[in-house]
Design a protein around this motif. Sequence first.
Motif, mmCIF file in Angstrom:
data_model
loop_
_atom_site.group_PDB
_atom_site.id
_atom_site.type_symbol
_atom_site.label_atom_id
_atom_site.label_comp_id
_atom_site.label_asym_id
_atom_site.label_seq_id
_atom_site.Cartn_x
_atom_site.Cartn_y
_atom_site.Cartn_z
ATOM 1 N N GLY A 194 0.829 -1.180 -0.089
ATOM 2 C CA GLY A 194 -0.047 0.513 -0.268
ATOM 3 C C GLY A 194 1.046 1.006 -0.037
ATOM 4 O O GLY A 194 2.223 1.107 0.374
ATOM 5 N N GLY A 195 0.649 2.481 -0.922
ATOM 6 C CA GLY A 195 0.821 3.950 -0.501
ATOM 7 C C GLY A 195 2.198 3.891 0.616
ATOM 8 O O GLY A 195 2.733 4.605 0.708
ATOM 9 N N ARG A 196 1.183 4.096 2.189
ATOM 10 C CA ARG A 196 1.515 4.803 2.700
ATOM 11 C C ARG A 196 3.172 3.568 3.632
ATOM 12 O O ARG A 196 3.232 3.608 4.812
ATOM 13 N N TYR A 197 3.145 2.220 2.769
ATOM 14 C CA TYR A 197 3.989 0.934 3.686
ATOM 15 C C TYR A 197 5.158 1.064 2.452
ATOM 16 O O TYR A 197 5.743 0.308 2.857
ATOM 17 N N SER A 198 4.704 2.070 1.898
ATOM 18 C CA SER A 198 5.901 2.050 0.666
ATOM 19 C C SER A 198 7.338 2.390 0.493
ATOM 20 O O SER A 198 7.398 2.467 -0.403
ATOM 21 N N GLY A 199 7.540 3.111 1.667
ATOM 22 C CA GLY A 199 9.219 3.692 1.876
ATOM 23 C C GLY A 199 9.772 3.169 0.776
ATOM 24 O O GLY A 199 11.104 4.420 0.749
ATOM 25 N N LEU A 200 10.303 1.797 1.147
ATOM 26 C CA LEU A 200 11.284 0.988 1.050
ATOM 27 C C LEU A 200 11.406 0.820 -0.299
ATOM 28 O O LEU A 200 11.810 -0.664 -0.484
ATOM 29 N N THR A 201 10.272 1.241 -0.836
ATOM 30 C CA THR A 201 9.832 0.528 -2.861
ATOM 31 C C THR A 201 10.284 1.327 -3.572
ATOM 32 O O THR A 201 10.386 2.227 -3.397
ATOM 33 N N ALA A 202 9.949 1.441 -4.565
ATOM 34 C CA ALA A 202 10.298 2.026 -6.044
ATOM 35 C C ALA A 202 9.830 4.318 -5.953
ATOM 36 O O ALA A 202 10.546 4.327 -5.888
ATOM 37 N N PHE A 203 8.998 3.818 -4.857
ATOM 38 C CA PHE A 203 7.968 4.932 -4.293
ATOM 39 C C PHE A 203 9.106 5.961 -3.723
ATOM 40 O O PHE A 203 9.787 6.608 -4.075
ATOM 41 N N GLY A 204 9.506 4.979 -2.903
ATOM 42 C CA GLY A 204 10.156 6.224 -1.859
ATOM 43 C C GLY A 204 12.011 6.148 -2.495
ATOM 44 O O GLY A 204 12.704 6.901 -1.684
ATOM 45 N N LEU A 205 12.883 5.409 -3.158
ATOM 46 C CA LEU A 205 13.956 4.644 -2.928
ATOM 47 C C LEU A 205 14.375 5.877 -4.830
ATOM 48 O O LEU A 205 14.992 6.010 -4.916
ATOM 49 N N VAL A 206 13.225 5.843 -5.801
ATOM 50 C CA VAL A 206 14.060 6.304 -7.067
ATOM 51 C C VAL A 206 13.946 7.134 -6.838
ATOM 52 O O VAL A 206 14.845 8.181 -7.739
ATOM 53 N N PRO A 207 12.964 8.746 -6.315
ATOM 54 C CA PRO A 207 13.242 10.408 -6.458
ATOM 55 C C PRO A 207 14.434 10.264 -5.631
ATOM 56 O O PRO A 207 15.451 11.040 -5.714
ATOM 57 N N SER A 208 15.149 9.970 -4.124
ATOM 58 C CA SER A 208 15.127 9.515 -3.484
ATOM 59 C C SER A 208 16.857 9.261 -4.185
ATOM 60 O O SER A 208 18.213 9.819 -4.215
ATOM 61 N N GLY A 209 17.100 7.516 -4.457
ATOM 62 C CA GLY A 209 18.495 8.128 -5.328
ATOM 63 C C GLY A 209 18.774 9.011 -6.453
ATOM 64 O O GLY A 209 20.016 9.136 -6.431
ATOM 65 N N LEU A 210 17.917 8.825 -7.357
ATOM 66 C CA LEU A 210 18.074 9.835 -8.306
ATOM 67 C C LEU A 210 18.436 11.329 -7.452
ATOM 68 O O LEU A 210 19.430 12.195 -8.261
ATOM 69 N N ALA A 211 18.196 11.864 -6.334
ATOM 70 C CA ALA A 211 18.528 12.635 -6.388
ATOM 71 C C ALA A 211 20.066 12.744 -5.307
ATOM 72 O O ALA A 211 20.945 13.684 -5.195
ATOM 73 N N GLY A 212 20.742 11.534 -5.245
ATOM 74 C CA GLY A 212 21.465 11.594 -4.777
ATOM 75 C C GLY A 212 21.960 10.444 -3.973
ATOM 76 O O GLY A 212 22.652 10.347 -2.764
ATOM 77 N N VAL A 213 20.804 10.133 -3.191
ATOM 78 C CA VAL A 213 21.037 9.530 -1.293
ATOM 79 C C VAL A 213 20.856 8.294 -1.875
ATOM 80 O O VAL A 213 21.231 7.220 -2.484
ATOM 81 N N ASP A 214 22.250 7.622 -0.606
ATOM 82 C CA ASP A 214 22.848 6.222 -0.955
ATOM 83 C C ASP A 214 21.439 5.472 -0.014
ATOM 84 O O ASP A 214 21.019 4.979 0.887
ATOM 85 N N VAL A 215 20.947 4.977 -1.062
ATOM 86 C CA VAL A 215 19.412 3.874 -0.903
ATOM 87 C C VAL A 215 19.902 3.097 -0.463
ATOM 88 O O VAL A 215 18.863 2.330 0.159
ATOM 89 N N GLN A 216 20.978 2.321 -0.815
ATOM 90 C CA GLN A 216 21.551 1.094 -0.497
ATOM 91 C C GLN A 216 21.766 1.115 1.085
ATOM 92 O O GLN A 216 21.394 -0.186 1.945
ATOM 93 N N ALA A 217 22.550 2.395 1.575
ATOM 94 C CA ALA A 217 22.534 2.024 3.171
ATOM 95 C C ALA A 217 21.006 2.139 3.937
ATOM 96 O O ALA A 217 20.974 1.138 5.138
#
Length: 545
Positions: A194-217
Amino acid sequence: MTTLAFAATGAAQAAGLLHLDTLVADQVASKIFAKDPALWGPDAESESAIRLGWVEAPGVSAPLVTEINALRAELAAEGVTHIVLCGMGGSSLAPEVIAATAGVDLTVLDSTEPGQVRAAVADRLAHTAIVVSSKSGSTLETDSQRRIFEQEFTAAGIEARQRIVVVTDPGSPLDKAARQAGYRKVFNADPNVGGRYSGLTAFGLVPSGLAGVDVQALLDSAEEAAEFLREDDADNIGLRLGAALGGTAPLRNKVVIVDEGSGIVGFADWAEQLIAESTGKLGTGLLPVVAGPASPEVTEGLADVLVVRLVAGDADVELRDNEVSIAGDLGAQMMVWEFATAVAGRLLGINPFDQPDVEAAKAAARGLLDATPAPTPAVFTEGAIEVRAANADAGWLTGVSTVTGALTALIGTLPADGYLSVQAYLDRLANAPLAGIRDKLAGATARPVTFGWGPRFLHSTGQFHKGGPAIGVFLQVTGDAAQDLAIPERPFTFGQLIAAQAAGDAAVLADHGRPVLRLHLTDVDTGVEQLKTAVAALAGLRTEA
């Protein structure tokens, strides 16, 4: 190594003593990670069966990291160094906290307010790519944001298709349209989250990672936490937090979340949606209140309030009675709170994975856009503020002629166990200081007060306001945009859209019997200052009393 720490006092500690043995005996922790849909009762089973993918998100999402990093490198090589996220609710709140905590620049456009949209489009357009993020693929706000960016890219001589990245569920309308349009990249998320549980899926990771966050950590931290959380043990921090949230007796249903130097920026805003939308239904639920260490809700010892302090792992925290403290880094905390919310849902006897009342406000807004009725006449106008009530039978406004008087009248409808919700349909960046009225109103009412920016709160706390207990009263603030903005190929503007969203939500709240005071600012800058003055006067009246 992920470090988690938890402590509880008073009613929160008693809730653990009351429920932990049963939660352990029923193997709730291991069954959650086994994705057992029967944990929340037969009525929730069909929904739960398709909403438990979040328990394995850290592992399932790992292959995304390479794709995200590769795309980020490609964009940087082309001079694209600025990422704008077009998303609402679960699609925007997690990336916002992830990027802010990492100190990474990510513009989150989660509004239809014309000035806020215009500012985002005007900011570094030549170096910008947008992430259009929508689970359903049919989110009206997100579609409108995409349209304006696509128009402006093209007008600037930029190949729009190369600057648009999409995150959505497989097979959604957006998934199909994006592939047909040839957008730069389409990332499909796990549809069983569900959307509110999606922070550790593509919804949280793609914009963060493209902006420069180390999403692997981030994923590594969450994966380590998951190993602790799956244990059927009374020391399981997720079980202990879940018991504290959902198991106090009587229920302390106002959860005041306070950051005490956790190092996580904006975590409470993310947790607010998770908790409110997951639990606020069937006339019960938990209302998160985002507050500061000195806020009245923290210091006044209200009988229906549970204070949760977000602390640093090495902090020496002295808890007052009926408080919780929790420490951990961001990935771990996200897993813990998702797990604890699911546990709290079981204790509350509700389905933590549906949101039955969210659609009502959306439908009302669409109806108003189609009908475009004339605005309801103001009860009175004072300075730059027009005063209205959404309720047809708002006798509480009879004889009132000032904004301070209207606020006093609204507060007079508060039940003893109630709360006041302030909902500001304004540019949340340009008008950020307005949020300062929250503490003043909490002091004036001696009750919990929430503050939400519209329309983004509709995708989070909006569920609790309508589906939770009927104890809320509502202050809605709207404003005339200095300059409206057309939405390409739509028969309405951004200004008309946000006005319809506000009016639609007010109407639904009124239909549910909630008192709603509507303040419309005919000049936003002047009106904001006038409202702050009125609230200050209100606080002064309580002090005199």
